[in-house]
Motif scaffolding. Structure first.
Motif, mmCIF file in Angstrom:
data_model
loop_
_atom_site.group_PDB
_atom_site.id
_atom_site.type_symbol
_atom_site.label_atom_id
_atom_site.label_comp_id
_atom_site.label_asym_id
_atom_site.label_seq_id
_atom_site.Cartn_x
_atom_site.Cartn_y
_atom_site.Cartn_z
ATOM 1 N N VAL A 176 0.845 -1.205 0.000
ATOM 2 C CA VAL A 176 0.000 0.000 0.000
ATOM 3 C C VAL A 176 0.875 1.247 0.000
ATOM 4 N N ASP A 177 1.924 1.261 0.824
ATOM 5 C CA ASP A 177 2.819 2.426 0.867
ATOM 6 C C ASP A 177 3.503 2.659 -0.480
ATOM 7 N N GLU A 178 3.957 1.575 -1.124
ATOM 8 C CA GLU A 178 4.605 1.710 -2.434
ATOM 9 C C GLU A 178 3.633 2.259 -3.475
ATOM 10 N N LEU A 179 2.403 1.754 -3.453
ATOM 11 C CA LEU A 179 1.414 2.230 -4.413
ATOM 12 C C LEU A 179 1.040 3.690 -4.157
ATOM 13 N N LYS A 180 0.926 4.087 -2.886
ATOM 14 C CA LYS A 180 0.620 5.481 -2.568
ATOM 15 C C LYS A 180 1.739 6.407 -3.044
ATOM 16 N N THR A 181 2.986 5.969 -2.875
ATOM 17 C CA THR A 181 4.129 6.757 -3.344
ATOM 18 C C THR A 181 4.069 6.924 -4.860
ATOM 19 N N GLU A 182 3.735 5.845 -5.547
ATOM 20 C CA GLU A 182 3.633 5.915 -7.003
ATOM 21 C C GLU A 182 2.486 6.828 -7.431
ATOM 22 N N VAL A 183 1.358 6.791 -6.734
ATOM 23 C CA VAL A 183 0.240 7.690 -7.039
ATOM 24 C C VAL A 183 0.686 9.144 -6.879
ATOM 25 N N ASP A 184 1.394 9.454 -5.788
ATOM 26 C CA ASP A 184 1.870 10.824 -5.558
ATOM 27 C C ASP A 184 2.811 11.275 -6.675
ATOM 28 N N LEU A 185 3.722 10.396 -7.071
ATOM 29 C CA LEU A 185 4.677 10.726 -8.126
ATOM 30 C C LEU A 185 3.968 10.985 -9.454
ATOM 31 N N LEU A 186 3.078 10.070 -9.843
ATOM 32 C CA LEU A 186 2.368 10.223 -11.108
ATOM 33 C C LEU A 186 1.472 11.459 -11.102
ATOM 34 N N SER A 187 0.799 11.711 -9.983
ATOM 35 C CA SER A 187 -0.047 12.905 -9.876
ATOM 36 C C SER A 187 0.790 14.171 -10.008
ATOM 37 N N ALA A 188 1.971 14.166 -9.407
ATOM 38 C CA ALA A 188 2.864 15.333 -9.491
ATOM 39 C C ALA A 188 3.327 15.562 -10.930
ATOM 40 N N ILE A 189 3.658 14.491 -11.641
ATOM 41 C CA ILE A 189 4.091 14.620 -13.036
ATOM 42 C C ILE A 189 2.965 15.180 -13.890
ATOM 43 N N ILE A 190 1.754 14.652 -13.711
ATOM 44 C CA ILE A 190 0.611 15.082 -14.529
ATOM 45 C C ILE A 190 0.260 16.547 -14.253
ATOM 46 N N SER A 191 0.270 16.943 -12.991
ATOM 47 C CA SER A 191 -0.157 18.303 -12.637
ATOM 48 C C SER A 191 0.969 19.335 -12.686
ATOM 49 N N SER A 192 2.182 18.908 -12.976
ATOM 50 C CA SER A 192 3.325 19.831 -12.938
ATOM 51 C C SER A 192 3.328 20.847 -14.071
ATOM 52 N N GLY A 193 2.684 20.509 -15.168
ATOM 53 C CA GLY A 193 2.692 21.417 -16.300
ATOM 54 C C GLY A 193 3.877 21.171 -17.226
ATOM 55 N N HIS A 194 4.758 20.226 -16.891
ATOM 56 C CA HIS A 194 5.910 19.908 -17.741
ATOM 57 C C HIS A 194 5.543 19.034 -18.927
ATOM 58 N N CYS A 195 4.390 18.409 -18.861
ATOM 59 C CA CYS A 195 3.949 17.614 -20.000
ATOM 60 C C CYS A 195 2.551 18.093 -20.391
ATOM 61 N N GLU A 196 2.383 18.273 -21.672
ATOM 62 C CA GLU A 196 1.118 18.807 -22.167
ATOM 63 C C GLU A 196 0.024 17.752 -22.069
ATOM 64 N N PRO A 197 -1.210 18.173 -21.787
ATOM 65 C CA PRO A 197 -2.327 17.213 -21.789
ATOM 66 C C PRO A 197 -2.431 16.532 -23.148
ATOM 67 N N LEU A 198 -2.690 15.234 -23.069
ATOM 68 C CA LEU A 198 -2.846 14.345 -24.214
ATOM 69 C C LEU A 198 -1.547 14.074 -24.962
ATOM 70 N N SER A 199 -0.421 14.512 -24.411
ATOM 71 C CA SER A 199 0.859 14.115 -24.997
ATOM 72 C C SER A 199 1.135 12.665 -24.620
ATOM 73 N N TRP A 200 2.152 12.104 -25.272
ATOM 74 C CA TRP A 200 2.476 10.706 -25.021
ATOM 75 C C TRP A 200 2.791 10.483 -23.536
ATOM 76 N N LEU A 201 3.630 11.313 -22.944
ATOM 77 C CA LEU A 201 4.018 11.169 -21.533
ATOM 78 C C LEU A 201 2.805 11.347 -20.623
ATOM 79 N N TRP A 202 1.968 12.340 -20.918
ATOM 80 C CA TRP A 202 0.773 12.575 -20.106
ATOM 81 C C TRP A 202 -0.151 11.359 -20.131
ATOM 82 N N CYS A 203 -0.370 10.765 -21.331
ATOM 83 C CA CYS A 203 -1.237 9.583 -21.468
ATOM 84 C C CYS A 203 -0.662 8.384 -20.716
ATOM 85 N N VAL A 204 0.653 8.172 -20.831
ATOM 86 C CA VAL A 204 1.291 7.050 -20.119
ATOM 87 C C VAL A 204 1.119 7.228 -18.612
ATOM 88 N N CYS A 205 1.378 8.413 -18.120
ATOM 89 C CA CYS A 205 1.240 8.672 -16.670
ATOM 90 C C CYS A 205 -0.212 8.526 -16.221
#
Length: 181
Positions: free
Chosen positions: A135-164
């Protein structure tokens, strides 16, 4: 005063040992077969017409649903016969020929049961620790992926955004399954 307390403690330990020896030697089912009539998988309390007592062989216990009581083989005897536990213990010994119990064998059985119980508890604890770690590992991964998606470094619907986004959905699903949501 101290000797009196020690003697009482030793007597209590011997009494407890007597009960443990009987429980290790005789099953609740054997006592139920001796004292009561069987109806299907359950037993009928003396003087009644329907079965209200269920035997649980895996835990060597019983439960009387009509009287909301349960316990081990000695408790079943005292429940049916209407006597105290000590009288029930002695009657079980006498009825099933356990007047001279093999104390060494009984102690070995009790030790084996205690060791098995300890192993089950340890396995349960390890399983719980693995669950917490997952559970702790999965929560850490959720936090990381959420941070990547909301950071603004990857555009919505880009390849990286879709993978995340896909991975985030998968990880949140696994968390829901692990947490029983």
């Amino acid at each position: 005063m101290i000797n009196t307390v020690k003697n009482k403690w030793k007597e209590r330990q011997r009494t407890k040992q007597d009960f443990e020896e009987i429980k290790a030697q005789i099953s609740v089912e054997a006592v139920a077969d001796y004292l009561m009539q069987k109806q299907g998988k359950n037993y009928i309390y003396p003087g009644e017409r329907t079965a209200s007592i269920k035997i649980y062989p895996e835990s060597n216990s019983f439960y009387d649903f009509g009287r909301a009581t349960g316990g081990d083989c000695v408790r079943l005897w005292s429940h049916i016969k209407g006597c105290d536990s000590w009288t029930a213990l002695n009657e079980v010994r006498k009825t099933f020929g356990l007047n001279t119990p093999d104390k060494q064998h009984s102690r070995e059985l009790i030790a084996q049961q205690q060791e098995a119980r300890k192993r089950r508890q340890e396995a349960k604890k390890q399983k719980q620790e693995r669950w917490i770690r997952q559970v702790d590992e999965l929560k850490t991964e959720v936090d990381l992926l959420s941070a990547i998606i909301s950071s603004g470094h990857c555009e919505p619907l880009s390849w990286l955004w879709c993978v995340c986004q896909n991975r985030l959905t998968t990880v949140e699903g696994k968390l829901d399954l692990l947490c029983g949501i």
